[in-house]
Design an enzyme around this catalytic site. Sequence first.
Site, short mmCIF file in Angstrom:
data_model
loop_
_atom_site.label_atom_id
_atom_site.label_comp_id
_atom_site.label_asym_id
_atom_site.label_seq_id
_atom_site.Cartn_x
_atom_site.Cartn_y
_atom_site.Cartn_z
N ASP A 76 0.92 4.74 2.26
CA ASP A 76 0.46 5.39 3.14
C ASP A 76 -0.06 7.34 2.87
O ASP A 76 0.47 8.20 1.75
CB ASP A 76 1.75 6.44 3.90
CG ASP A 76 2.17 5.01 4.68
OD1 ASP A 76 1.15 3.73 4.65
OD2 ASP A 76 3.12 4.30 5.46
N ARG A 99 4.02 -8.23 17.92
CA ARG A 99 4.80 -6.87 17.21
C ARG A 99 4.06 -6.03 17.62
O ARG A 99 2.80 -5.87 17.04
CB ARG A 99 5.70 -7.19 15.96
CG ARG A 99 6.84 -6.37 15.78
CD ARG A 99 6.44 -5.95 13.54
NE ARG A 99 7.23 -5.50 13.26
CZ ARG A 99 7.57 -4.80 12.24
NH1 ARG A 99 6.02 -5.30 11.69
NH2 ARG A 99 7.77 -3.33 11.67
N HIS A 128 0.88 -1.54 -0.03
CA HIS A 128 0.11 0.48 -0.32
C HIS A 128 0.63 0.96 0.18
O HIS A 128 2.14 1.01 0.14
CB HIS A 128 -1.06 -0.18 1.13
CG HIS A 128 -0.33 -0.13 2.55
ND1 HIS A 128 0.36 -0.94 2.68
CD2 HIS A 128 -0.07 1.11 3.50
CE1 HIS A 128 1.19 -0.78 4.30
NE2 HIS A 128 0.91 0.39 4.41
N HIS A 161 4.97 0.11 -0.05
CA HIS A 161 5.43 -0.93 0.81
C HIS A 161 4.14 -1.91 1.63
O HIS A 161 3.29 -1.31 1.74
CB HIS A 161 6.18 -0.35 1.82
CG HIS A 161 5.34 1.09 3.02
ND1 HIS A 161 5.02 1.32 2.86
CD2 HIS A 161 4.18 1.17 4.30
CE1 HIS A 161 3.79 2.73 3.20
NE2 HIS A 161 4.18 1.52 4.19
#
Length: 665
Positions: free
Chosen positions: A596, A656, A594, A646
């Site tokens: 940002d 995480r 995607h 990314h």
Amino acid sequence: MRSARHFNYTIKVLGRGEPWKGGDYMTTPGGGQKVRLLKAGLQEIKEEDKVVLFIDSYDVVFASGPKELLKKFQQTRHKVVFSAETLIWPDRHLEDKHPHFREGKRFLGSGGFIGYVRNLKEMVADWTGEDNDSDQLFFTKIYINPEKRKSINITLDNRCRMFQNLHGSLDEVVLKFEDGQVRARNVLYDTLPVVVHGNGPTKINYLSNYIPTVWTFETGCSVCLSVQESEYPLVVIGIFIQQPTPFVSVFFESLLKLEYPKNRLKLFIYNQEQHHEVEVSSFLKDHGKEYQDVKVIGPEENMDRVASRNLGLDMCRQDKDCEYFFTCRLCRLWTNFWGALSADGYYARSEDYVDIVQGRRVGVWNVPYLAKVYLVKASLLHEELSDNDLFSSGTLDLDMAFCHNARNKVTSNYIIKKRLTPFASISQGVFMYVTNMHTFGRMLSTENYQMSHLHNDLWQIFENPKDWEERYIHENYTKIMRDKLIETPCPDVYWFPLFSDIGCDHIVQEMENFGQWSGGRNTDTRIQGGYENVPTIDIHMTQINYEKEWQKLLLDYIAPITETMYPGYYTKCISYLNFVVRYKPDEQPLLTPHHDASTFTINVALNSKEIDYQGGGCRFIRYNCSVEAPRKGWALMHPGRLTHYHEGLRTTAGTRYIAVSFVDP
């Protein structure tokens, strides 16, 4: 003795307590008393193969330890090794009888030598001289006698590998600073002597100001205020927590790190806040037994503030060994003193007040009022301040009452000189002093301290910015530009330290404590329009009322990096979306490719790969470049729209956490 203790030498002082009868051999021969004492001392040693080092006492410093000294001694392949000198003493007529060396000093120095007990006994066996005879002449005559020199197996440390005599040789000695230690280096022979001896008239030499760790570039002066541990006065520290206070745990951590022997400290802890019981109890559980004594008054005892302050003083007053009472009230004032009083006994500004506060005038200042943090000499508590109630005085607060009672205490027939101590006394009451010669710490602001969160200190970026930074910002953040700590793992992607481990842990714990994680669906009522194109399982900063503090973080700590790494781009770091994402294999393990919707994005790793989770990371698809081992507390900064398509790599085990900000513009 200081340097000997530093290197763990075993010392026996010969002749301790005996009057010196060896003469003034600075100008005339003498020192025979040393030979007599050595001869007697060697008779007490039964192990003939033991190695003994003999040195003068008051003008010697050790620059290294016994291991190095013994190794160098054994490398000589002799049984007795004397220090060597440039100048001959006391009989220069014996010069021609000294053996010659291809390199090095020819003349014996009696202020330092090392050898096996058997050989040393043989060397001093014939001593029958007087105490004021010359020890150096005695040993010299043995050395220049070829038969005795061979029988005893004597040589000189002619290149100063073990002993450095300074008389006549100062020009060949320099300081060598290395790894927090200081050595004397002989530049003539390129050696590092173990024992440095200020022999003859060379008594006052600058080397002892440094060797071995007296002053280093890393620590500065380590003994400027040094006293032996047995000489540290016993101090009672009174700690008063009277209201909700930020960074109480940090205060206890700082207390623990005080460079003062804990067996010379007693603690009086008065805590009126139930909220802080966890910090107090945790500190006492882990470290309470390290102190000589601890007395705690908790909120359950419902003791009023006046009684607690008097009780703290009594803990010192009733202990015959207590020499000082140090009081700490955890709260905030602009300063902790007044320069003058008004006619009715309240605050008035003195003409030098601002200069003192801002450090334009530095010294020790007599003031009429001080508060919160001060040191009281115990002798005053037995005499001028022996009243059991020093903190009550009508409408005055506790510290005002204490200072009023101290100032107005009249004593008869008690006159001493003025003393620049934290508390001193004269015949008309007790003088109080403040000093701005050193920075001892900071006082905290307790205003706007919220109590509704798990880690309330996280919200202190406005009220106590310096304390907040020390707690939550990475220790290397301030070195980013100077030491070039910014890395570029991928094109136009910058990686730098931002949060401390504690900062990361508190953010994660705060989010888990809140617990309202999103479902990772496209429909999201938290954002404008109600639709999220690339959903994650997350909690927004707005949900925990941390948006204002996070924006402050971006402006103070991210904007300067952005403007440096993206030249010509200036940002107010206005972020329209700040949130913490959670990745789990059975929940949301990854994030599909995607862009940002931001000018640039900040992505901070909040926990550690291999420790807390497996897998994970970020891949920039256009550049086929991945950051697969994010460092805890480090931020990735990269452009958002257009160029940096990314994806979030799969988390295969554990959980995480990352903190994300979309900054625009």
